[in-house]
Motif scaffolding. Structure first.
Motif, PDB file in Angstrom:
ATOM      1  N   UNK A 290       0.736  -1.250   0.023  1.00 16.93           N
ATOM      2  CA  UNK A 290       0.019   0.070  -0.165  1.00 16.93           C
ATOM      3  C   UNK A 290       0.824   1.316  -0.083  1.00 16.93           C
ATOM      4  N   UNK A 291       2.244   1.198   0.350  1.00 17.72           N
ATOM      5  CA  UNK A 291       2.989   2.320   0.474  1.00 17.72           C
ATOM      6  C   UNK A 291       3.843   2.753  -0.932  1.00 17.72           C
TER       7      UNK A 291
ATOM      8  N   UNK B  50      -1.582   2.370 -19.261  1.00 10.69           N
ATOM      9  CA  UNK B  50      -2.620   3.365 -18.643  1.00 10.69           C
ATOM     10  C   UNK B  50      -1.924   4.571 -17.858  1.00 10.69           C
ATOM     11  N   UNK B  51      -2.831   5.137 -16.922  1.00  6.08           N
ATOM     12  CA  UNK B  51      -2.381   6.455 -16.175  1.00  6.08           C
ATOM     13  C   UNK B  51      -3.089   6.779 -15.113  1.00  6.08           C
ATOM     14  N   UNK B  52      -2.623   7.249 -14.031  1.00  6.90           N
ATOM     15  CA  UNK B  52      -3.325   7.283 -12.942  1.00  6.90           C
ATOM     16  C   UNK B  52      -2.716   6.266 -11.955  1.00  6.90           C
ATOM     17  N   UNK B  53      -2.666   6.608 -10.570  1.00  2.00           N
ATOM     18  CA  UNK B  53      -2.214   5.611  -9.743  1.00  2.00           C
ATOM     19  C   UNK B  53      -2.893   5.520  -8.564  1.00  2.00           C
ATOM     20  N   UNK B  54      -3.048   4.193  -7.813  1.00  2.00           N
ATOM     21  CA  UNK B  54      -3.784   4.060  -6.819  1.00  2.00           C
ATOM     22  C   UNK B  54      -3.224   2.924  -5.586  1.00  2.00           C
ATOM     23  N   UNK B  55      -3.942   2.638  -4.596  1.00  2.85           N
ATOM     24  CA  UNK B  55      -3.391   1.812  -3.699  1.00  2.85           C
ATOM     25  C   UNK B  55      -2.855   2.674  -2.314  1.00  2.85           C
TER      26      UNK B  55
END
Length: 488
Positions: free
Chosen positions: A404-405, A415-420
């Motif tokens: 998660x870090x 793709x583009x954009x990040x999460x978690x």
């Protein structure tokens, strides 16, 4: 559900958001706690539907989806107040006396399209970020995982705020109708082909999008001198290719790059691990449906590709099962090497020297992940500096998804954009700068009429030349302006 019905559902979610209730800490915390209870209380049902949709073993279903989501929720609940807090920032001298902070605010009503290969995890992971950020959300589960979709549609409204959090089922027609509506953010996980459709539709309303697409993720397998390192690496390659949804994973190893002289040894070692890990087919998932099963079979039926099979290749149409298959040097212009495989077929491409792997990867679209199995620091540095990808992982596979870090996301066609973790919170937030200035001090040189002294003051302050600024205020001149140190 018709277009008017969808519009009514989305309008209710927008009304809930505009009421302001989703912005508060207590509402967000309650929803995340409720989602955690859902996962804990319905664990058996969730594992059953994942088995029904994809043939996932219970351990795999918990490891990759249910357990991973519980970990994500624990992390979000632990850090939610910190994430929501304004972030102080420093300001330049010209802004004195001003203080500023960055205040995260929810975007509004967001739409989440999930994928079928991890139909629970990919649905709820972004939803956690949307809720933590204070948004209202509409979730569209994949119709290709119908049992999981039914479970989400049935259970989510029982646990979460049904006015602000919606689950809408349906196929491509429903998805098209949803895309006609106005959203404050669209989060899509799936193929690049559908991603282009989503992005085109979003452009009509200038809606920001996050696209999690995938691509052909390579693994570079260097010559590992240690017998133990080699054994561990082979097991991690096998797990990264076949051990998660039978290779139907956007972050799964798509193909392997190795030096010619080590190829035969690598194949034999992989065969041994396949026998060790997957001799019981119950420990392997199955292909999601007949369409994707036939697509994978078609890849193998090309004569030149079939000739490159060195292990596996058997299929079972009734069970939608394809055994772990290894191919050695299939034609590079064959579809198996130009399109994302998304299945249990592993091409091994041989090179004269392992350093050529960097050039090989650079000649192709940017992947979601590059895996490098090597202890050579020089090669690692080249991979980091000379390639572009959403992520690089050395000496393991898939592990980055559980962390998660660090952010998860693609680049270019992946793709583009990040999460978690915190990155999910940021994905669904507007980081709004807020500045507060006092009336106590006023710098008159900011305003006309202009003169030489004001010009020099502005020049000094923009260059952070504080000594020159003070001297100019006092009416003194420097002999040279190259540095404060030289002057003194």
């Amino acid at each position: 559900m018709g277009a008017l019905g969808l519009d009514s559902v989305v309008s209710e979610a927008r009304t809930a958001f505009e009421s302001g209730k989703t912005r508060g800490f207590e509402w967000r915390k309650f929803q995340l706690e409720a989602l955690l209870r859902l996962l804990q209380e319905k664990e058996d049902e969730m594992c059953k539907v994942l088995k029904q949709d994809l043939g996932k073993h219970r351990v795999e279903a918990y490891r990759d989806e249910v357990g991973a989501l519980i970990k994500t929720l624990d992390n979000a609940l632990l850090n939610l107040k910190k994430w929501m807090s304004p972030e102080p920032v420093s300001l330049p001298l010209i802004a004195i006396p001003t203080v500023a902070e960055i205040v995260p605010e929810p975007l509004g009503v967001v739409l989440v399209f999930s994928s079928w290969n991890f139909p629970l995890g990919i649905a709820l992971e972004p939803l956690i970020g949307a809720i933590a950020s204070g948004n209202a959300a509409v979730l569209k589960p994949s119709e290709l995982a119908p049992a999981t979709s039914d479970l989400l549609a049935s259970e989510v409204p029982k646990y979460l705020d049904s006015e602000a959090i919606k689950v809408i089922q349906g196929g491509p027609q429903v998805a098209e109708q949803l895309l006609e509506l106005k959203w404050d953010k669209i989060f899509f996980t799936g193929s690049a082909r559908v991603g282009r459709i989503v992005m085109t539709a979003a452009a009509k309303h200038l809606t920001p999008v996050t696209l999690e697409l995938g691509g052909k993720c390579p693994a570079i397998f260097d010559s590992l001198k240690s017998t133990r390192d080699k054994k561990v690496a082979i097991e991690r390659v096998a797990g990264g290719k076949w051990g998660s949804c039978l290779g139907q994973a956007c972050i799964g190893i798509d193909y392997l790059l190795v030096e010619e002289k080590y190829a035969a040894t690598l194949v034999e070692l992989l065969k041994e691990v396949i026998k060790k890990f997957f001799s019981n087919s119950e420990h392997l998932a199955r292909i999601v449906n007949k369409h994707h099963f036939q697509r994978l079979c078609d890849l193998l039926q090309v004569q030149s590709v079939a000739a490159s099979i060195v292990h596996g290749g058997s299929v079972n149409p009734e069970k939608l099962f394809i055994e772990p298959t290894i191919l050695l040097d299939p034609p590079l212009d064959a579809e198996i090497m130009t399109e994302e495989i998304f299945g249990p077929l592993l091409p091994i491409i041989t090179l004269k020297k392992i350093e050529d792997s960097v050039k090989f990867i650079r000649a192709r679209p940017k992947p979601l992940v590059i895996y490098g199995f090597t202890n050579d620091e020089k090669l690692r540095k080249r991979i980091i500096e000379e390639t572009s990808s959403g992520c690089i992982v050395f000496n393991d596979a898939l592990i980055q998804y559980m962390c998660d870090t660090i952010p998860f996301g693609g680049v270019g066609q992946s793709g583009f954009g990040q999460y978690h973790g915190k990155f999910s919170f940021d994905n669904f937030s507007n980081r709004k700068p807020v500045a507060r200035r006092s009336f106590i001090l006023e710098l008159s040189f900011r305003y006309p009429p202009w003169n030489a002294k004001k010009f020099q003051l502005i020049r000094h302050i923009h260059r952070l030349d504080y000594i020159g600024f003070v001297l100019c205020l006092l009416g003194l001149k420097r002999h040279n302006y190259r540095s404060s140190v030289e002057y003194w």
